[in-house]
Design an enzyme around this catalytic site. Structure first.
Site, PDB file in Angstrom:
ATOM      1  N   ASP A   1      -1.005   1.413  -4.084  1.00  0.00           N
ATOM      2  CA  ASP A   1      -1.919   0.443  -4.705  1.00  0.00           C
ATOM      3  C   ASP A   1      -3.252   1.065  -5.071  1.00  0.00           C
ATOM      4  O   ASP A   1      -4.187   0.361  -5.444  1.00  0.00           O
ATOM      5  CB  ASP A   1      -2.116  -0.775  -3.805  1.00  0.00           C
ATOM      6  CG  ASP A   1      -2.852  -0.465  -2.509  1.00  0.00           C
ATOM      7  OD1 ASP A   1      -2.812   0.705  -2.073  1.00  0.00           O
ATOM      8  OD2 ASP A   1      -3.459  -1.385  -1.930  1.00  0.00           O
TER       9      ASP A   1
ATOM     10  N   SER B   1       0.817  -1.210   0.000  1.00  0.00           N
ATOM     11  CA  SER B   1       0.000   0.000   0.000  1.00  0.00           C
ATOM     12  C   SER B   1       0.851   1.260   0.000  1.00  0.00           C
ATOM     13  O   SER B   1       1.606   1.515  -0.932  1.00  0.00           O
ATOM     14  CB  SER B   1      -0.966  -0.041   1.192  1.00  0.00           C
ATOM     15  OG  SER B   1      -1.908   0.985   1.135  1.00  0.00           O
TER      16      SER B   1
END
Length: 445
Positions: free
Chosen positions: A243, A102
């Site tokens: 992401d 992430s």
């Protein structure tokens, strides 16, 4: 059961250190595959990744694990996390996997798992998979080993799905939009979707090299985006993370707009159109009291959960809400996606901008947030929050607030950090309380 691998958002850690090694990734593939192999049909798993260097290694290890237990693998390449969720469901796959840490820097990586419905796995599924990780593996017979193939049009499928969330009667013509893709998974799809809707697009963070993901760019560092918005006199700036499942916005004056303000805009707009379900929205304990007070003024409620977008989604599904998210920019609109989608959220914000005719600086600041401060304390191990002096510092801070603010102290589910957050009417008091608790945690840790 004590979790050894899964945190609040899948498995995450520093690459080539447990649990983020190729060996463990292969075992995750085998365990998850074994858990989801049900029935006589040919089983399929969809795998996407972001742009960090270790993605190649983790992808290969997962392919080896899944195929060894008889699952076929569909490889998407670099794609946003919400794209993996969407394609898992649309391709009738049994499981979806996103390889990403992430918003973390490139040295970390992670594994997020989605069920066949496109939603992140439940605690029960994760615990079941953990139980299989160290168990003997039942390997497929030679003729039953899975196959792997790449899907070349995955980006086009996702762009089409994202654009379908934007109102058909609107276009982005006349808007100059700066989009920062964090050198991450959306480096191709985000600028393309905005351009196809008619925007004048200025792209940043679209040259990934394996190690520059989230590096001085994206939703966790908006300084370059703020400068670019001012320099180009853009109407708005959009910042995604590595992401692309979270969104932070910069208005035309270069001011940062967080997830709380964006949720307020999206929820109030949906309420005005009669499209908001649940009578409000779902957010975590980290969302500002200013958001809660704004919603109350609209006759709406704020349902709070513990930190983690998966818990927001679970509450939305259980209580019938269709808008939810986190202050950090994870925004979930269940009418369009099963998980946080930064690009879909951006399009909802842009739709409000187009329809209102207002500059972003007027539209995107719906309430004055209460003074809020979050600090992190790194620790090497143990349970510092159970220390008597830490608990005494927390109790003292709660007494000082006297019901006029909030205190949230928690252990991070993705990093070895204790997060200390306080908010209240007095900014100096908030800062003093946070520093006092952080000092106690440091000594205990």
């Amino acid at each position: 059961m004590v979790r050894r691998y899964f945190g609040t958002d899948g498995i995450r850690g520093r690459t080539n250190e447990s649990p983020m090694t190729a060996e463990i990734a292969m075992r995750v593939g085998q365990a998850a595959g074994a858990h989801f192999v049900r029935g006589e049909h040919r089983h399929r798993v969809v795998i996407g990744k972001d742009t960090r260097l270790s993605g190649y290694m983790m992808e290969s290890a997962l392919v080896a694990g899944f195929t060894s237990v008889g699952m076929d693998v569909v490889l998407l390449g670099p794609m946003p996390t919400p794209a993996v969720a969407m394609l898992t469901r649309s391709m009738r796959a049994d499981l979806g996997v996103m390889i990403s840490a992430s918003h973390n820097m490139f040295a970390d990586n992670g594994i997020k798992l989605f069920g066949p419905d496109g939603y992140k796995l439940s605690d029960a599924d994760e615990i079941a998979i953990e139980g299989l990780l160290d168990a003997p593996v039942s390997l497929a017979a030679p003729a039953e080993i899975g196959r792997a193939r790449r899907v070349e049009d995955a980006r086009g499928r996702y762009v089409h799905a994202v654009k379908s969330s934007f109102p058909e009667h609107l276009r982005l013509e006349g808007l100059r939009i700066v989009v920062d893709c964090a050198n991450g998974a959306a480096y191709e799809v985000a600028p393309l979707a905005l351009w196809e809707l008619g925007a004048d697009v200025i792209s940043m963070g679209v040259s990934p090299n394996g190690i520059n993901i989230n590096d001085k760019c994206g939703s966790t560092d908006t300084r370059a985006l703020q400068d670019k918005v001012r320099d180009t006199r853009a109407d708005i700036g959009i910042a995604l993370d590595g992401d692309a499942d979270r969104l932070i916005v910069v208005d035309n004056l270069g001011r940062v707009v967080d997830g709380d303000q964006l949720m307020a805009l999206i929820a109030s707009g949906a309420h005005r159109r009669g499209q908001l379900r649940g009578g409000g929205l779902v957010a975590t304990v980290m969302s500002n009291l200013g958001l809660e007070r704004f919603l109350q003024g609209q006759g709406l409620s704020l349902h709070r959960t513990k930190v983690g977008d998966r818990y927001v989604v679970e509450a939305m599904r259980a209580e019938g809400f269709n808008v939810g998210g986190e202050q950090s920019g994870h925004i979930i609109m269940s009418d369009h996606a099963t998980t946080g989608d930064g690009l879909v959220a951006a399009l909802q914000v842009l739709a409000e901008l187009v329809e209102s005719g207002k500059p972003a600086s007027d539209l995107l600041h719906l309430f004055d947030p209460l003074p809020q401060l979050l600090k992190n304390v790194r620790f090497a191990g143990g349970e510092p929050l159970k220390d008597e002096k830490v608990q005494a510092a927390i109790a003292d801070a709660e007494a000082q607030l006297e019901g006029t603010g909030r205190l949230v102290i928690r252990k991070s589910g993705t990093e070895p950090l204790i997060r200390v957050m306080a908010e209240g009417e007095d900014s100096k008091l908030v800062e003093a309380m946070v520093d006092q608790i952080c000092d106690a945690v440091r000594k205990a840790a």
